[in-house]
Design an enzyme around this catalytic site. Structure first.
Site, PDB file in Angstrom:
ATOM      1  N   GLY A 215       0.891  -6.269   1.533  1.00 26.28           N
ATOM      2  CA  GLY A 215      -0.143  -5.491   2.199  1.00 26.28           C
ATOM      3  C   GLY A 215      -0.960  -4.674   1.209  1.00 26.28           C
ATOM      4  N   SER A 216      -1.331  -3.476   1.621  1.00 29.02           N
ATOM      5  CA  SER A 216      -2.260  -2.673   0.832  1.00 29.02           C
ATOM      6  C   SER A 216      -1.686  -2.171  -0.487  1.00 29.02           C
ATOM      7  CB  SER A 216      -2.754  -1.487   1.657  1.00 29.02           C
ATOM      8  OG  SER A 216      -3.581  -1.936   2.717  1.00 29.02           O
TER       9      SER A 216
END
Length: 484
Positions: A215-216
């Site tokens: 993810g981020s």
């Protein structure tokens, strides 16, 4: 008569020589084959005929041996077994060995030739040395903080020392007691079947053997690539990024969960995790530079610490739409928690990625050193100037952005949150990520880098966030290492 006596004596001499030659052939040239024959139990009996050497954490043994009185005499015991299972693994008379019990088996069992007082001594005497000791790099306070922080949730924590690569914590939950697999009774078989059949996979070492979409948190890699490639030269200049962002060659539009991402600067986009900005940056950087930077951080490497680590994946054959999604830690980008701790450590360590290691040294039972492990540089992930700017961005995340829950008074903390989508149509419960590093005020360098992932399948989808679920765990681990 004398003639016949001489003939008989000569025949006896020939037979004696033949006997000696055959004995030499068996004991010297065929000994290995007989030793390795599955029907030969003498080696197994000898292996468990003496106490096994210990694995040490913080200078204290977390393993032991118990005299069972059975043919395979000594059984393995564990102190705080579930806490240290991802480090020690198990040593079972029935099911073999894993993790340190496996990779350091020669030292622990006493069969390693380096434990011999003289070269080839054991080969000549057929003796076995007492089991040696394995001294780990684990910080017991950090290990316990990570384990207690995860609690009953599924997840993992990895923590490393940025300047050396020493692994300070390696935790996976749910866990299990390796002592349940020691011995030869029916209870061992039942424990094996129960543990392997459990839906929550307690024997899976999620810290090193499970890969997740990062993810981020992967935006650290994308930001570093953009800075190194010169795609971004000023942290506070507009990136000219539309919101929504249409993935190249498709009609799919990527959006954000907050306002203010259109044309946002790299600083703002990093603090508040703007997907559109980083997807576009990945495409602007290009596949070649993105794959090179990801590789320099450790993606696609096959590591041993000393046991094997599942390779983290960044695909090298992507179209532009796939590259955009991969640049925000989605599509088929996958990482172990240890890999993400290495990314954070590279930022903290001036751009250098150190080879992670778990064994400080091995010794004989009497504490004479057999081998030692020291720091080694695996890759240079980014320019030192880029690492300085990445430290600034990660610090801003904690002081002004989504990582406020990781702040520690008396220390500088950098971090990056992540909420990774997965499952069919991304409908699975998101994984909560947080990666970070910490440096005590007055210290010359960061002391620890941490990665936390929380699967937390029991939580409501909307309640998952890296800053809310994973950051407090990382904070507890960092405080433990800093002794705060």
């Amino acid at each position: 008569m004398t003639k016949y006596i001489r003939r008989a004596a000569a025949l006896c001499a020939v037979l004696l020589v033949a006997l000696l030659v055959n004995a030499t052939r068996i004991q010297v040239f065929q000994a290995g084959a007989y030793d390795d024959n599955p029907a030969n139990r003498r080696q197994t009996i000898a292996r468990y005929g003496q106490p096994r050497g210990d694995i040490l954490v913080g200078g204290r043994p977390v393993t032991g041996s118990r005299d069972s009185g059975q043919q395979l005499r000594y059984e393995r015991t564990y102190t705080d077994g579930p806490l240290y299972a991802p480090v020690t693994g198990f040593a079972s008379q029935v099911y073999g060995t894993t993790f340190l019990e496996n990779s350091e088996d020669g030292i622990l069992s006493g069969s390693d030739p380096l434990l011999s007082p003289f070269p080839l001594w054991n080969d000549a005497t057929r003796a076995q040395n007492p089991g040696g000791k394995v001294v780990t790099t684990i910080d017991p306070a950090a290990q316990r903080a990570a384990y207690q922080g995860l609690g009953s949730r599924r997840g993992a924590v990895a923590a490393v020392e940025p300047s050396t690569g020493r692994i300070l914590a390696l935790v996976s939950t749910p866990s299990y007691d390796p002592g349940e697999l020691s011995g030869t009774g029916t209870a061992v078989k039942h424990a094996w079947e129960r543990l392997n059949g459990a839906a929550d996979k307690p024997m899976l070492n999620r810290a090193i053997r499970q890969t997740y979409p990062p993810g981020s948190t992967f935006k650290v890699v994308t930001a570093a690539a953009a800075l190194d490639a010169g795609v971004v030269t000023d942290l506070d200049t507009s990136t000219a990024s539309p919101d929504p962002y249409r993935l190249p060659g498709t009609t799919t539009r990527l959006t954000n969960e907050l306002e203010g991402c259109e044309d946002a600067s790299l600083r703002y986009a990093f603090e508040w995790s703007c997907n559109t900005v980083f997807a576009k940056l990945g495409v602007d950087v290009g596949l070649s530079d993105m794959t090179r930077t990801a590789g320099d951080f450790g993606f696609n490497d096959r590591l041993r610490i000393p046991f094997s680590v599942a390779p983290s994946n960044f695909d090298t054959t992507l179209d532009k739409a796939q590259l955009a999604l991969s640049s925000i830690g989605q599509f088929n980008t996958r990482a172990t928690p240890l890999q993400m701790a290495m990314i954070s450590a590279a930022v903290a360590g001036g751009g250098s990625v150190k080879t992670p290691y778990l064994v400080e040294k091995t010794t004989t039972r009497s504490d004479s050193t057999v081998s030692t492990t020291g720091p080694r540089t695996l890759h240079q992930a980014m320019n030192p100037s880029t690492a300085m700017r990445m430290r600034e961005l990660m610090t801003d995340v904690v002081t002004e952005g989504t990582g406020a829950n990781a702040a520690i008074p008396g220390a500088t903390v950098g971090g990056k949150t992540g909420t990774a989508q997965h499952g069919i149509d991304n409908l699975g419960t998101p994984y909560a990520w947080f990666i970070s590093w910490a440096q005590a005020d007055g210290s010359t360098e960061p002391a620890v880098a941490v990665a936390v992932v929380v699967e937390d399948a029991a939580a409501d989808r909307g309640d998952i966030s890296g800053g809310g679920d994973a950051a407090p765990i990382a904070k507890a681990v960092m405080k433990a290492v800093l002794r705060f």
